[in-house]
Enzyme design. Structure first.
Site, PDB file in Angstrom:
ATOM      1  N   CYS A 199      -5.825  48.373   2.263  1.00 52.13           N
ATOM      2  CA  CYS A 199      -4.379  48.482   2.455  1.00 52.13           C
ATOM      3  C   CYS A 199      -4.009  49.873   2.978  1.00 52.13           C
ATOM      4  O   CYS A 199      -4.302  50.180   4.124  1.00 52.13           O
ATOM      5  CB  CYS A 199      -3.646  48.128   1.164  1.00 52.13           C
ATOM      6  SG  CYS A 199      -1.910  47.683   1.414  1.00 52.13           S
ATOM      7  N   HIS A 239      -5.948  42.624   0.376  1.00 57.48           N
ATOM      8  CA  HIS A 239      -6.528  43.055  -0.900  1.00 57.48           C
ATOM      9  C   HIS A 239      -7.644  42.090  -1.317  1.00 57.48           C
ATOM     10  O   HIS A 239      -7.395  41.135  -2.072  1.00 57.48           O
ATOM     11  CB  HIS A 239      -5.453  43.100  -1.986  1.00 57.48           C
ATOM     12  CG  HIS A 239      -4.472  44.205  -1.825  1.00 57.48           C
ATOM     13  ND1 HIS A 239      -4.582  45.405  -2.511  1.00 57.48           N
ATOM     14  CD2 HIS A 239      -3.372  44.312  -1.048  1.00 57.48           C
ATOM     15  CE1 HIS A 239      -3.567  46.196  -2.165  1.00 57.48           C
ATOM     16  NE2 HIS A 239      -2.832  45.559  -1.279  1.00 57.48           N
ATOM     17  N   GLU A 266      -9.930  42.452  -3.420  1.00 56.91           N
ATOM     18  CA  GLU A 266     -10.220  42.527  -4.858  1.00 56.91           C
ATOM     19  C   GLU A 266      -9.477  41.458  -5.649  1.00 56.91           C
ATOM     20  O   GLU A 266      -9.906  41.057  -6.740  1.00 56.91           O
ATOM     21  CB  GLU A 266      -9.894  43.918  -5.410  1.00 56.91           C
ATOM     22  CG  GLU A 266      -8.411  44.272  -5.495  1.00 56.91           C
ATOM     23  CD  GLU A 266      -7.845  44.849  -4.215  1.00 56.91           C
ATOM     24  OE1 GLU A 266      -6.758  45.474  -4.294  1.00 56.91           O
ATOM     25  OE2 GLU A 266      -8.476  44.675  -3.151  1.00 56.91           O
TER      26      GLU A 266
END
Length: 307
Positions: free
Chosen positions: A157, A283, A285
């Site tokens: 990001c 993102h 994750e």
């Protein structure tokens, strides 16, 4: 009126402290928790199959090597600020026979004078997401160091946006380049709002949230990581890579390897001639799990392991 319910001994499950959080489901299963839940809720489900989970725990117990990673961020003083990233790294290390040694480094503390001392000893570096101008200068310094010293680097990001800004400054030689989040008057707005966002005053309403598709460039490291050319990942940001600079980036070797098929927005950058230097606007994750770690985190750890 007081109602008192008695709980049978078979419904009392011992909850012990375990060496790893990931051992807790097996411990509770052994104690009979799932049987109690199924019985009390009258569920018609097959017995739990924890084969994969046990295999994962066996991997955790037998790891023989160590992977050292520095996480550069502006919220490192908050214990859980990057918890999803921490766990995605740990999960990926498990499947590469590695224990994770993760060090959080506050980006505000990084200067040109100390960056080598702070980052030179790590196998890889992750530049974390965030909002606002605080700590961005330290991220830019860290990225210049990892880019020029061939250290595997993942930018997420704002981390990807900083990758773009640093490259524009130090490789393309553009003056006064920045993100309009920090400097709205910058001559070269490398990161900017989309036209349709500029009229929105409510910050939340102008954010790109949720899952969006991304087309990956065939032959890229990112496409190899996912094993396919069309992916879907979650977003949480307002500002975008300014596509006016796409050609200049591509010609200089920083390839735009991921784009949104509907808008053409750049979602991922990958540097040629570097062991592993990739930034993603999304993102990854958020979608990483214990049994299925994020493909990009797996590729990041694999690149480190193969060096």
């Amino acid at each position: 009126e007081i109602l008192i319910g008695l709980v049978g001994s078979e419904m009392c499950i011992r909850d012990r402290t375990m060496p790893s959080l990931y051992q807790c489901p097996l411990m509770l299963h052994t104690g009979g928790l799932d049987d109690v839940v199924v019985k009390q809720l009258h569920l018609d489900v097959p017995p739990a199959d924890l084969t994969e989970w046990k295999e994962m725990l066996a991997r955790i117990a037998t790891r023989s090597k160590t992977c050292t990673i520095a996480l550069v961020g502006k919220y490192v003083e908050l214990q859980d600020a990057y918890k999803s990233i921490d766990e995605a790294l740990l999960q990926s290390c498990v499947y590469h026979d590695r224990k994770l040694k993760l060090t959080s480094i506050h980006s505000e503390s990084i200067t040109k004078d100390n960056v080598e001392k702070l980052l030179s000893g790590y196998d890889g570096v992750v530049v974390a997401p965030g909002f606002g101008s605080r700590g961005v200068e330290g991220k830019l310094i860290a990225l210049e160091y990892t880019r020029t010293h061939q250290i595997p680097t993942l930018g997420i990001c704002l981390g990807m946006q900083c990758m773009a800004i640093e490259f524009a400054q130090n490789v393309l030689g553009l003056e006064d380049c920045n993100t309009t989040e920090i400097k709205p008057t910058a001559a070269n707005k490398i990161i900017d709002l989309m036209d349709e966002q500029k009229a929105v005053s409510d910050l939340g309403a102008s954010m790109r949230l949720g899952a969006y598709e991304c087309e990956l460039k065939e032959g890229s490291k990112l496409a190899a990581a996912y094993g396919k050319l069309l992916i879907s990942e979650r977003h949480r940001h307002r500002y975008e890579f300014n596509s006016q600079y796409r050609t200049a980036f591509e010609e200089a070797g920083f390839k735009c390897v991921g784009t949104n098929p509907e808008t053409g927005l750049v979602e991922a950058l990958e540097l040629e001639g570097h062991p592993w230097y990739i930034g993603v606007q999304y993102h990854p994750e958020y979608s990483s799990t214990v049994l299925q770690p994020s493909p990009i985190f797996m590729a990041f750890i694999s690149a480190i392991s193969n060096r």
